[in-house]
Scaffold this motif. Structure first.
Motif, PDB file in Angstrom:
ATOM      1  N   SER A 337      45.405  47.310   2.999  1.00 40.57           N
ATOM      2  CA  SER A 337      45.363  46.298   1.944  1.00 40.57           C
ATOM      3  C   SER A 337      45.477  46.864   0.539  1.00 40.57           C
ATOM      4  O   SER A 337      45.411  46.140  -0.426  1.00 40.57           O
ATOM      5  CB  SER A 337      44.058  45.492   2.061  1.00 40.57           C
ATOM      6  OG  SER A 337      42.948  46.342   1.882  1.00 40.57           O
ATOM      7  N   ILE A 338      45.639  48.191   0.391  1.00 42.79           N
ATOM      8  CA  ILE A 338      45.688  48.792  -0.935  1.00 42.79           C
ATOM      9  C   ILE A 338      47.068  48.574  -1.550  1.00 42.79           C
ATOM     10  O   ILE A 338      48.077  48.570  -0.872  1.00 42.79           O
ATOM     11  CB  ILE A 338      45.371  50.290  -0.854  1.00 42.79           C
ATOM     12  CG1 ILE A 338      44.003  50.500  -0.211  1.00 42.79           C
ATOM     13  CG2 ILE A 338      45.401  50.940  -2.223  1.00 42.79           C
ATOM     14  CD1 ILE A 338      43.674  51.948   0.078  1.00 42.79           C
ATOM     15  N   SER A 339      47.131  48.417  -2.880  1.00 41.10           N
ATOM     16  CA  SER A 339      48.380  48.162  -3.575  1.00 41.10           C
ATOM     17  C   SER A 339      48.679  49.280  -4.555  1.00 41.10           C
ATOM     18  O   SER A 339      47.774  49.863  -5.164  1.00 41.10           O
ATOM     19  CB  SER A 339      48.305  46.829  -4.320  1.00 41.10           C
ATOM     20  OG  SER A 339      49.408  46.693  -5.201  1.00 41.10           O
ATOM     21  N   LEU A 340      49.969  49.573  -4.749  1.00 39.60           N
ATOM     22  CA  LEU A 340      50.362  50.566  -5.739  1.00 39.60           C
ATOM     23  C   LEU A 340      50.178  50.056  -7.161  1.00 39.60           C
ATOM     24  O   LEU A 340      50.387  50.790  -8.121  1.00 39.60           O
ATOM     25  CB  LEU A 340      51.825  50.970  -5.518  1.00 39.60           C
ATOM     26  CG  LEU A 340      52.106  51.832  -4.290  1.00 39.60           C
ATOM     27  CD1 LEU A 340      53.579  52.203  -4.239  1.00 39.60           C
ATOM     28  CD2 LEU A 340      51.256  53.090  -4.278  1.00 39.60           C
ATOM     29  N   ASP A 341      49.803  48.795  -7.317  1.00 45.43           N
ATOM     30  CA  ASP A 341      49.499  48.274  -8.652  1.00 45.43           C
ATOM     31  C   ASP A 341      48.164  48.790  -9.180  1.00 45.43           C
ATOM     32  O   ASP A 341      47.845  48.596 -10.352  1.00 45.43           O
ATOM     33  CB  ASP A 341      49.472  46.737  -8.630  1.00 45.43           C
ATOM     34  CG  ASP A 341      50.853  46.157  -8.417  1.00 45.43           C
ATOM     35  OD1 ASP A 341      51.832  46.836  -8.777  1.00 45.43           O
ATOM     36  OD2 ASP A 341      50.958  45.042  -7.889  1.00 45.43           O
ATOM     37  N   GLN A 342      47.382  49.421  -8.336  1.00 44.43           N
ATOM     38  CA  GLN A 342      46.065  49.922  -8.742  1.00 44.43           C
ATOM     39  C   GLN A 342      46.249  51.265  -9.453  1.00 44.43           C
ATOM     40  O   GLN A 342      46.112  52.337  -8.883  1.00 44.43           O
ATOM     41  CB  GLN A 342      45.159  50.060  -7.514  1.00 44.43           C
ATOM     42  CG  GLN A 342      44.895  48.728  -6.832  1.00 44.43           C
ATOM     43  CD  GLN A 342      44.149  48.870  -5.519  1.00 44.43           C
ATOM     44  OE1 GLN A 342      43.874  49.970  -5.075  1.00 44.43           O
ATOM     45  NE2 GLN A 342      43.827  47.751  -4.899  1.00 44.43           N
ATOM     46  N   ILE A 343      46.576  51.192 -10.746  1.00 48.64           N
ATOM     47  CA  ILE A 343      46.876  52.372 -11.547  1.00 48.64           C
ATOM     48  C   ILE A 343      45.622  53.220 -11.738  1.00 48.64           C
ATOM     49  O   ILE A 343      44.567  52.710 -12.110  1.00 48.64           O
ATOM     50  CB  ILE A 343      47.439  51.965 -12.917  1.00 48.64           C
ATOM     51  CG1 ILE A 343      48.682  51.077 -12.745  1.00 48.64           C
ATOM     52  CG2 ILE A 343      47.754  53.182 -13.762  1.00 48.64           C
ATOM     53  CD1 ILE A 343      49.825  51.741 -12.022  1.00 48.64           C
ATOM     54  N   THR A 344      45.756  54.533 -11.500  1.00 51.67           N
ATOM     55  CA  THR A 344      44.627  55.434 -11.700  1.00 51.67           C
ATOM     56  C   THR A 344      45.129  56.859 -11.857  1.00 51.67           C
ATOM     57  O   THR A 344      46.053  57.278 -11.168  1.00 51.67           O
ATOM     58  CB  THR A 344      43.640  55.358 -10.516  1.00 51.67           C
ATOM     59  OG1 THR A 344      42.569  56.275 -10.738  1.00 51.67           O
ATOM     60  CG2 THR A 344      44.301  55.682  -9.202  1.00 51.67           C
ATOM     61  N   TRP A 345      44.563  57.596 -12.814  1.00 54.20           N
ATOM     62  CA  TRP A 345      44.877  59.013 -12.942  1.00 54.20           C
ATOM     63  C   TRP A 345      43.671  59.731 -13.537  1.00 54.20           C
ATOM     64  O   TRP A 345      42.793  59.127 -14.141  1.00 54.20           O
ATOM     65  CB  TRP A 345      46.117  59.254 -13.792  1.00 54.20           C
ATOM     66  CG  TRP A 345      45.924  58.985 -15.259  1.00 54.20           C
ATOM     67  CD1 TRP A 345      45.446  59.851 -16.209  1.00 54.20           C
ATOM     68  CD2 TRP A 345      46.208  57.766 -15.952  1.00 54.20           C
ATOM     69  NE1 TRP A 345      45.404  59.251 -17.437  1.00 54.20           N
ATOM     70  CE2 TRP A 345      45.875  57.962 -17.311  1.00 54.20           C
ATOM     71  CE3 TRP A 345      46.724  56.530 -15.556  1.00 54.20           C
ATOM     72  CZ2 TRP A 345      46.032  56.972 -18.265  1.00 54.20           C
ATOM     73  CZ3 TRP A 345      46.876  55.555 -16.516  1.00 54.20           C
ATOM     74  CH2 TRP A 345      46.535  55.774 -17.843  1.00 54.20           C
ATOM     75  N   ASP A 346      43.630  61.030 -13.339  1.00 57.35           N
ATOM     76  CA  ASP A 346      42.499  61.847 -13.763  1.00 57.35           C
ATOM     77  C   ASP A 346      42.634  62.158 -15.257  1.00 57.35           C
ATOM     78  O   ASP A 346      43.445  63.007 -15.655  1.00 57.35           O
ATOM     79  CB  ASP A 346      42.462  63.138 -12.937  1.00 57.35           C
ATOM     80  CG  ASP A 346      41.178  63.921 -13.161  1.00 57.35           C
ATOM     81  OD1 ASP A 346      40.510  63.699 -14.186  1.00 57.35           O
ATOM     82  OD2 ASP A 346      40.846  64.771 -12.309  1.00 57.35           O
ATOM     83  N   SER A 347      41.843  61.488 -16.069  1.00 59.37           N
ATOM     84  CA  SER A 347      41.939  61.658 -17.521  1.00 59.37           C
ATOM     85  C   SER A 347      41.393  63.000 -17.987  1.00 59.37           C
ATOM     86  O   SER A 347      41.605  63.383 -19.141  1.00 59.37           O
ATOM     87  CB  SER A 347      41.192  60.522 -18.230  1.00 59.37           C
ATOM     88  OG  SER A 347      39.834  60.506 -17.842  1.00 59.37           O
ATOM     89  N   THR A 348      40.702  63.732 -17.112  1.00 59.48           N
ATOM     90  CA  THR A 348      40.229  65.064 -17.485  1.00 59.48           C
ATOM     91  C   THR A 348      41.342  66.098 -17.364  1.00 59.48           C
ATOM     92  O   THR A 348      41.202  67.218 -17.859  1.00 59.48           O
ATOM     93  CB  THR A 348      39.039  65.487 -16.600  1.00 59.48           C
ATOM     94  OG1 THR A 348      39.487  65.634 -15.247  1.00 59.48           O
ATOM     95  CG2 THR A 348      37.920  64.465 -16.670  1.00 59.48           C
ATOM     96  N   ILE A 349      42.433  65.718 -16.688  1.00 63.14           N
ATOM     97  CA  ILE A 349      43.564  66.636 -16.515  1.00 63.14           C
ATOM     98  C   ILE A 349      44.756  66.202 -17.352  1.00 63.14           C
ATOM     99  O   ILE A 349      45.335  66.985 -18.098  1.00 63.14           O
ATOM    100  CB  ILE A 349      43.953  66.729 -15.022  1.00 63.14           C
ATOM    101  CG1 ILE A 349      42.798  67.317 -14.209  1.00 63.14           C
ATOM    102  CG2 ILE A 349      45.212  67.571 -14.845  1.00 63.14           C
ATOM    103  CD1 ILE A 349      43.078  67.396 -12.725  1.00 63.14           C
ATOM    104  N   PHE A 350      45.142  64.924 -17.240  1.00 64.17           N
ATOM    105  CA  PHE A 350      46.308  64.404 -17.956  1.00 64.17           C
ATOM    106  C   PHE A 350      45.881  63.847 -19.313  1.00 64.17           C
ATOM    107  O   PHE A 350      44.937  63.069 -19.419  1.00 64.17           O
ATOM    108  CB  PHE A 350      46.992  63.314 -17.136  1.00 64.17           C
ATOM    109  CG  PHE A 350      47.602  63.825 -15.861  1.00 64.17           C
ATOM    110  CD1 PHE A 350      48.904  64.304 -15.841  1.00 64.17           C
ATOM    111  CD2 PHE A 350      46.870  63.834 -14.679  1.00 64.17           C
ATOM    112  CE1 PHE A 350      49.460  64.783 -14.666  1.00 64.17           C
ATOM    113  CE2 PHE A 350      47.420  64.312 -13.509  1.00 64.17           C
ATOM    114  CZ  PHE A 350      48.724  64.790 -13.500  1.00 64.17           C
ATOM    115  N   THR A 351      46.596  64.249 -20.362  1.00 63.40           N
ATOM    116  CA  THR A 351      46.296  63.830 -21.733  1.00 63.40           C
ATOM    117  C   THR A 351      47.296  62.771 -22.185  1.00 63.40           C
ATOM    118  O   THR A 351      48.509  62.931 -21.989  1.00 63.40           O
ATOM    119  CB  THR A 351      46.365  65.035 -22.684  1.00 63.40           C
ATOM    120  OG1 THR A 351      45.452  66.035 -22.236  1.00 63.40           O
ATOM    121  CG2 THR A 351      46.007  64.618 -24.104  1.00 63.40           C
TER     122      THR A 351
END
Length: 651
Positions: A337-351
């Motif tokens: 049931s998971i969707s690729l619309d669920q945006i998430t990224w590691d803000s401690t790595i990506f600026t």
């Protein structure tokens, strides 16, 4: 159709009296193939979950591709092909790259149709009079107009498709094909003529309505005015509108999930392996409540044996026993049931830098799946070293920039086997990659996508130069799909367990690339138009070049050493080759039919050099091969190569 039969026999219309739509089971085409193929089975379950959401008006935006459906609705308006929108005529494609449902247009003929009773000039026309939809199966399509993003797209496509320029362009592009189809239809149905003027007239009528009525009803919402179905209209339960029985395949195939769509309570009295022989009698019987149109029926679990195939039951008012075959399809798809619309990224790595997500030079561990939005460009600076761990992976919906250098390359690898690789899913966006090593990447397998490529590009303008793709355990090391502007230069593939480069429905250039120690196909092309130059291939477990499904390739300077098949051309593909060297293959060249719904393939070769191959050029009937201007004779019977090359493989 069981309800239709009952209505005719008993002179009773059941169309609005029993939950035909609600009880219908979601099935895949080619069911047996889907159940046997792990990838297809996973994708089907993901699509099934989204279609259940669509049926019951849940999580619509994450389940439906609004852009494609808006086009579909607008074209139905233009052509009045409303028959295609009847619920049992709808067919759905689950797109594993977007994880959303798209329509497969079917039975789209023009008639007075079931939607004329709405008296609408077009589907999106709305006022308070039309605020109710009388059956849930009609609400299935009209609920999309409750979605602002869909409404915006539909409004734009309706305007675009009713412009004279759109129709002029359509007939200019497809005029000859229409003429051919028209003559074929006349052979069967008698004299007639395709009426182009109908579409121009229809487009003009819609434009006039649009001038007076905006396709905008943000202050209104469609609602369902539904029957209660409380009164039983049938004397007995129809097989398709009674009890649904599925195995909980994903967790435990010995657990059954039962739900009741009959208007009375149902009592399950036995289960068994044969339809005439109840094997295991339940004492006491298992009871399921009567169906309530306002609620999804509760699922009740029941333990069964692996060999059990039938449920035996009684209704509250009838002592007769009825039976229902247990479905082969799973009853629960919660896992997907998971969707690729669920945006998430590691803000401690990506600026974040304005519209860019930036990763400077350094060494990083990526834990878990990172999903980047379409309005951001992901930039990996030269000297980046990524280790994808704990199902780590990148899903990039915007543009991608990975510009390593010869002295300071980028490395993306995984020290584990549970990673989710890199998937670039970005219509109309670009990926520019150079001097990068991709090592031991696995395909995306966590969000319902279930892709095949450790490195995947979908609808991407791709430029890849001076890269290495190595130690691949995925079905495809690099999979490029529906990308119309690709360029691969000096990309090397090494040590891949299965296929190396798989290009589907794409266009572009592949040059200066090399393939070594590949377990499957080195270069697999389907439905694509590719210019290929200066390719070296060695130690291939299957086909060095596999070209099929109406592909068009121009190829020069090819060197193949050690393969099962050096060059395979099939299924309507047209290939020209110049300066080709083939050595140490079981079959140097094979031209054949794999799928009989394609026309014959053709291969035109000049300057061919053959080394020590077991067999040189194999040709099946219906295929055309020309060598240095000379037509070659058929050498093998029809389907010979399909039998020997695909005997132990799923298609």
């Amino acid at each position: 159709w069981q309800a239709q039969k009952y209505s005719i026999e008993n002179k009773l219309d059941l169309s609005y009296s029993i939950p035909i739509f609600e009880a219908s089971e979601i099935e895949p085409f080619q069911k047996n193939r889907t159940l046997k193929n792990r990838q297809l089975f996973r994708q089907f379950n993901s699509g099934k979950k989204r279609l259940e959401y669509f049926r019951y008006n849940k999580n619509i935006e994450a389940s439906i591709d609004f852009d494609v459906w808006a086009k579909f609705f607008a074209i139905c308006d233009l052509t009045q092909a409303y028959h295609a929108l009847i619920w049992h005529n709808l067919r759905f494609y689950y797109n594993p790259f977007t994880t959303k449902l798209e329509p497969i247009v079917f039975d789209g003929h023009t008639e007075s149709g079931p939607y004329q009773w709405f008296s609408k000039p077009y589907l999106g026309f709305y006022n308070e009079r039309y605020s109710k939809v009388y059956l849930r199966q009609d609400f299935l399509i009209f609920q999309l107009f409750n979605q602002p993003d869909f409404l915006k797209k539909y409004r734009q496509y309706l305007k675009d498709f009713t412009e004279p320029y759109y129709l002029d362009t359509f007939f200019s592009r497809h005029g000859q094909e229409i003429k051919t189809l028209d003559s074929l239809l006349n052979m069967e149905y008698g004299q007639g003529k395709y009426d182009r003027s109908f579409l121009y007239s229809r487009a003009n009528d819609i434009r006039k309505f649009l001038e007076d009525h905006q396709v905008d009803h943000s202050s209104f919402q469609y609602k369902i005015f539904e029957k209660s179905y409380s009164e039983c209209k049938t004397r007995y339960p129809l097989e398709a509108v009674s009890i649904n029985a599925n195995r909980l395949v994903l967790q435990n195939e010995n657990t059954l999930l039962l739900s009741n769509y009959f208007c009375e309570p149902i009592h399950v009295v036995a289960i068994g392996a044969h339809k005439t022989k109840p094997t295991h009698v339940l004492n006491p019987p298992l009871s399921l409540p009567a169906y309530d149109i306002h609620l999804q029926p509760p699922m009740v679990s029941l333990q069964a044996q692996k060999d059990d195939q039938y449920i035996f039951y009684k209704t509250a008012s009838n002592s007769s026993w009825y039976r229902k075959k247990i479905s082969k399809l799973p009853g629960d798809t919660t896992e997907y049931s998971i969707s690729l619309d669920q945006i998430t990224w590691d803000s401690t790595i990506f600026t974040i830098r304005k519209d860019t997500l930036w990763l400077p030079q350094g060494t990083y561990q990526i834990h878990g799946l990172q999903i980047f939005p379409e309005d951001k460009t992901v930039v990996l600076q030269a000297g980046c070293h990524l280790d994808l761990v704990e199902k780590g992976g990148l899903v990039i919906k915007g543009s991608l920039l990975m510009k390593g250098t010869k002295a300071n390359p980028i490395n993306v690898r995984s020290s584990e086997t549970s990673n989710n690789g890199i998937s670039v899913i970005n219509p109309e966006k670009s990926a520019d990659i150079s001097w990068t090593v991709f090592d031991n990447l696995q395909p995306l397998e966590t969000t319902g996508s279930w892709l095949t490529g450790g490195l995947t590009f979908y609808k991407t303008r791709l430029n890849m130069e001076d890269c290495q793709i190595i130690n691949c355990q995925s079905e495809d090391a690099l999979n490029i799909v529906s990308s119309k502007d690709i360029s691969l230069s000096r990309v090397s593939f090494y040590n891949c367990r299965e296929d190396a480069l798989d290009v589907d429905f794409s266009e572009g250039i592949v040059q200066g690339c090399s393939f070594e120690n590949i377990g499957g196909d080195a270069f697999d092309v389907s439905g694509s138009k590719i210019d290929v130059d200066d390719i070296k291939v060695s130690d291939i477990g299957d086909k060095a070049f596999s070209i099929g499904e109406n592909s068009f390739l121009q190829m020069t300077q090819l060197v193949v050493e050690k393969a099962t098949v050096g060059i395979a051309v099939k299924d309507g593909s047209e290939v020209t080759m110049d300066q080709v060297f083939l050595d140490q293959s079981e079959y140097a060249i094979a031209v054949y039919e794999k799928k009989d719904y394609y026309n014959g393939a053709s291969l035109n070769i000049t300057n061919l050099t053959l080394g020590k191959n077991v067999s040189e050029i194999g040709i099946e009937p219906g295929q055309v091969v020309t060598l240095d201007g000379r037509n070659l004779e058929v050498t093998h019977s029809k389907h010979y190569f399909s039998k020997i090359l695909y005997a132990n493989k799923e298609e």
